[in-house]
Design a protein around this motif. Sequence first.
Motif, short mmCIF file in Angstrom:
data_model
loop_
_atom_site.label_atom_id
_atom_site.label_comp_id
_atom_site.label_asym_id
_atom_site.label_seq_id
_atom_site.Cartn_x
_atom_site.Cartn_y
_atom_site.Cartn_z
N ALA A 7 1.22 -1.08 0.31
CA ALA A 7 0.22 0.38 0.28
C ALA A 7 0.93 1.45 -0.23
O ALA A 7 0.41 2.68 -1.05
N VAL B 155 2.20 2.07 -3.32
CA VAL B 155 1.69 1.90 -4.77
C VAL B 155 1.33 4.33 -4.31
O VAL B 155 1.69 4.79 -4.73
N GLY B 156 1.46 3.77 -2.77
CA GLY B 156 0.89 5.35 -2.36
C GLY B 156 2.09 6.14 -2.76
O GLY B 156 2.08 7.72 -3.48
N TYR C 140 2.33 6.66 -6.50
CA TYR C 140 1.50 8.45 -6.48
C TYR C 140 1.54 9.13 -6.33
O TYR C 140 1.25 10.54 -6.99
N ILE D 113 -8.32 3.96 -1.61
CA ILE D 113 -6.59 3.88 -1.20
C ILE D 113 -6.75 4.51 0.22
O ILE D 113 -5.47 4.28 0.59
N ILE E 180 -6.63 11.25 -1.19
CA ILE E 180 -6.18 10.35 -1.16
C ILE E 180 -5.87 11.16 0.38
O ILE E 180 -6.45 10.64 1.51
#
Lengths: 262, 291, 353
Positions: A11, A14-15, A18, B84, B168
């Motif tokens: 996770a 991915v964060g 991004y 997310i 997010i």
Amino acid sequence: MKMTKFFAWFAIAVGVTYFFVPLAGTFEFSLRMRRGEYSLDAYGSVFSDVQFQQTFGFSMLMALLTIVFGMLLVVPTAYWVRLRLPQMRPFVEFVTLMPLVIPAIVIVFGYLRLYNSASYIPFTGSLLGTNILLVMSYITLSLPYMYRSVDTAMRTIDVRTLTEAAEILGAKWPTIMFRCIFPNVMSGVLSGAFITFAIVIGEFTMAALLNRPAFGPYLQLVGANKAYEPSALAIIAFAITWLSMGLIQLVSRFGKLTQSRP
Amino acid sequence: MSTASSSFIDRRTIIDWLGIAPFLIFALMFLIVPTLYLVSGAFFNAQGQFTFQNIADLFTPTIMSAYWISIKVSLASSLGGALIGFFLAWAIVLGGLPSWIRSGLLTFSGVASNFAGVPLAFAFIATLGRTGLVTVLMRDWFGFNLYSTGFNLLSFLGLTITYMFFQIPLMVLILTPALDGLKKEWREASEILGASNWQYWRMIGLPILWPSLLGTSLLLFANAFGAIATAYALTGASLNIVPILLYAQIRGDVLHNPNLGYALALGMIVITGLSNVLYIWLRMRAERWQK
Amino acid sequence: MPFLALANIKKSFGQTQVVHDFNMAIEKGEFISFLGPSGCGKTTILRMIAGFEQPSGGTIHIAGQDQTRLKPNQRNIGMVFQAYALFPNMTVFENVAFGLKVAGMPKAEIEKRVKEMLKLIHLEHLADRYPYQMSGGQQQRVALARALAPKPQVLLLDEPLSALDAKIRVSLREEIRQIQRQLGITTVFVTHDQEEALSISDRIVVMNAGRADQIGTPSDIYNRPTTRFVASFVGTLNIIEATIVDPAAGTVMIGDQTIALRESIADKTGGETISLALRPEAGSLSESAKGDTALTGKVVSANFLGSVVRTRIAVGKNTVSFDMFNSPDLIMPAPDEVVTLRFSAGDLLVIRD
């Protein structure tokens, strides 16, 4: 347990991807102005632009006025609600959260129709009036954040006892407000101030529709007409936001230090 | 005696209300009256007569599709952001990661959640635009042309990806304390009673988090629905979403009917308002077990 | 074969070893208390029995089955936590039903079993309440019912009373003991409160720094502590320093007074200093008190504590406390008054550690 850790790292990966790819992309793009090599030319071009200096200065001034007048409105209100009108708390909180639900563009649309030069209160009829209206619109936008940070700070000090102690010592109302309450909720005031600053400095909708020469509309103009300067400006804006948030952390840490000895 | 005490109470009441008078006046002048003015304006024609014509005029293909794209983008970016954001918050609270990752992510989230508007559009143009870093690298390294797949930054997908950049982090910031509030004993109690990890989350963890998840998702939705600066800087006036349409209407009366603009604004308020009512209703159901 | 067997259990967290080579055999239906100060390792052992912690060494058997490597949800153990830990989003009924539900029991049977459990804790009328609507004592009873509903092999109680008011603490501990007897369930109870442990246990394990100092019945632990730690942790014991006069005769000197011990100290040598333990309730000032031994000293203080009067007297370098039951005609000793304390020589214990 191993699976948990794996998914957690996944996770985070991915964060991080991004969030960092756009920043890296922007930074890389901002260096591409000179053909064939990386340079800081785009930044030079931005900083030497007179319009940049003017609009940035204007937005800084607006931010400052928003913070000063916003706090003069929010701190006494939060104080009074805690001290004398606790039954009004839900109502006041509801009102302060409304700007999160009513879009900014709707609010400013209302201003334009309600306060045009033909109305009873013709804010938009003069330059000064329009500037005042802009500051008011910014106070409205930042109301949720300012109220929350001040109210949180007030919860940690006992407002009632503090006030009673000051009254017994013979303090008058302004003294209580500015010598007792403000200093004690300073960490909340400052956090609210920095977040307001971060919101106001690049704000687009209000300034564009009220036709004021602010930083936000300027950014949009540069974006529509130039290639590399927008990236440099994005990096600068990100740095400003980072600075504001860093100052909030610093302030809240300092606030905790002073409050740990009651 | 009785008159004296009642007048004393009255005076005190008046002073009490005077204390928040500045706030009430401010809220009326700059928040409530302007909004109500638009709302009522939506029900009048240019001649000042009451009418439903403005509302009926909203149901034209252009305006309807603008609402539809706006709702889609807001829904997609808020759900994507919620999902997310939830996993990131879960990873830093319960993933057993080193503590510097937690503080690092939280600090970054504070910054990124406030990094919106025009500069955000620039960042994504520089990354996923036609000459952006990712587009160029994909072409040079893998021979993959992103734009030949029909991808366009100035579209539903592009806007959604861009909006998630501030959606997010907002979710992470609100959900981290909520996850911190899940007591270790609840998990242990469920485990010793024979529940699996999945059963714990389905029957205890998620129901407890539900109100905060829901509330934040609504906030994200309203956040995206009213956002204009990013979309405007990304696409100019070319993308047909409600805020941009309203912006154009305010600037130049593109709808050729000022009161239709009021109806457009009313539509926005109704949608964010409805999502709010929905949220309050769901939250009340979800919080039966709370004080 | 004991029902619950802990053999050579060790546990380290990083460099620090919190449990050293722990052995214990618990019979079916027994009520065992782990008593000790915080950080003594008692909770760690409980959590290893539950499966929340893995022992660094040793084995755990329940009913002859090796449980050492099983996950908590495979063990069929009931546990009650210190802070209630009821699921806040569920009613009392749903909380008690939880373990049955995840085990896949049919609905009708769940309903029957939950009602049975709620009857056991006398809370049938609160089945639809949420945890926040109940008092701490009620919540903890629900937690007990929830733990017992799936018919666990062993019940673990992790300081279940420490968050409650003093009065509820006493009544709930009696209720727990009564339910435990009724169901005959093997129970391990962790506490730092000696009164709690003494009042409800079949046997007590006194823990100190990761080791069991003494394992025995409440009366053993209280009346015949084997180590200085047990003596001082359980009850408020006087520790008196004495010098041996004649090992064979069992005579020692306290200050300038010589007395004879009943316990043999033939293994010691003359002139050696030893520690003696004396319970505060063992002595009396009354002339008519039976007791073959007497110590004379000067009153330091006399404090009225309600049901008893606690007097401290100085004997040589030692200060000895003793309690007298309160009665309306009791005359409080005055400070600096010289008094004689009488007790039986059998009440003086030699501490050997």
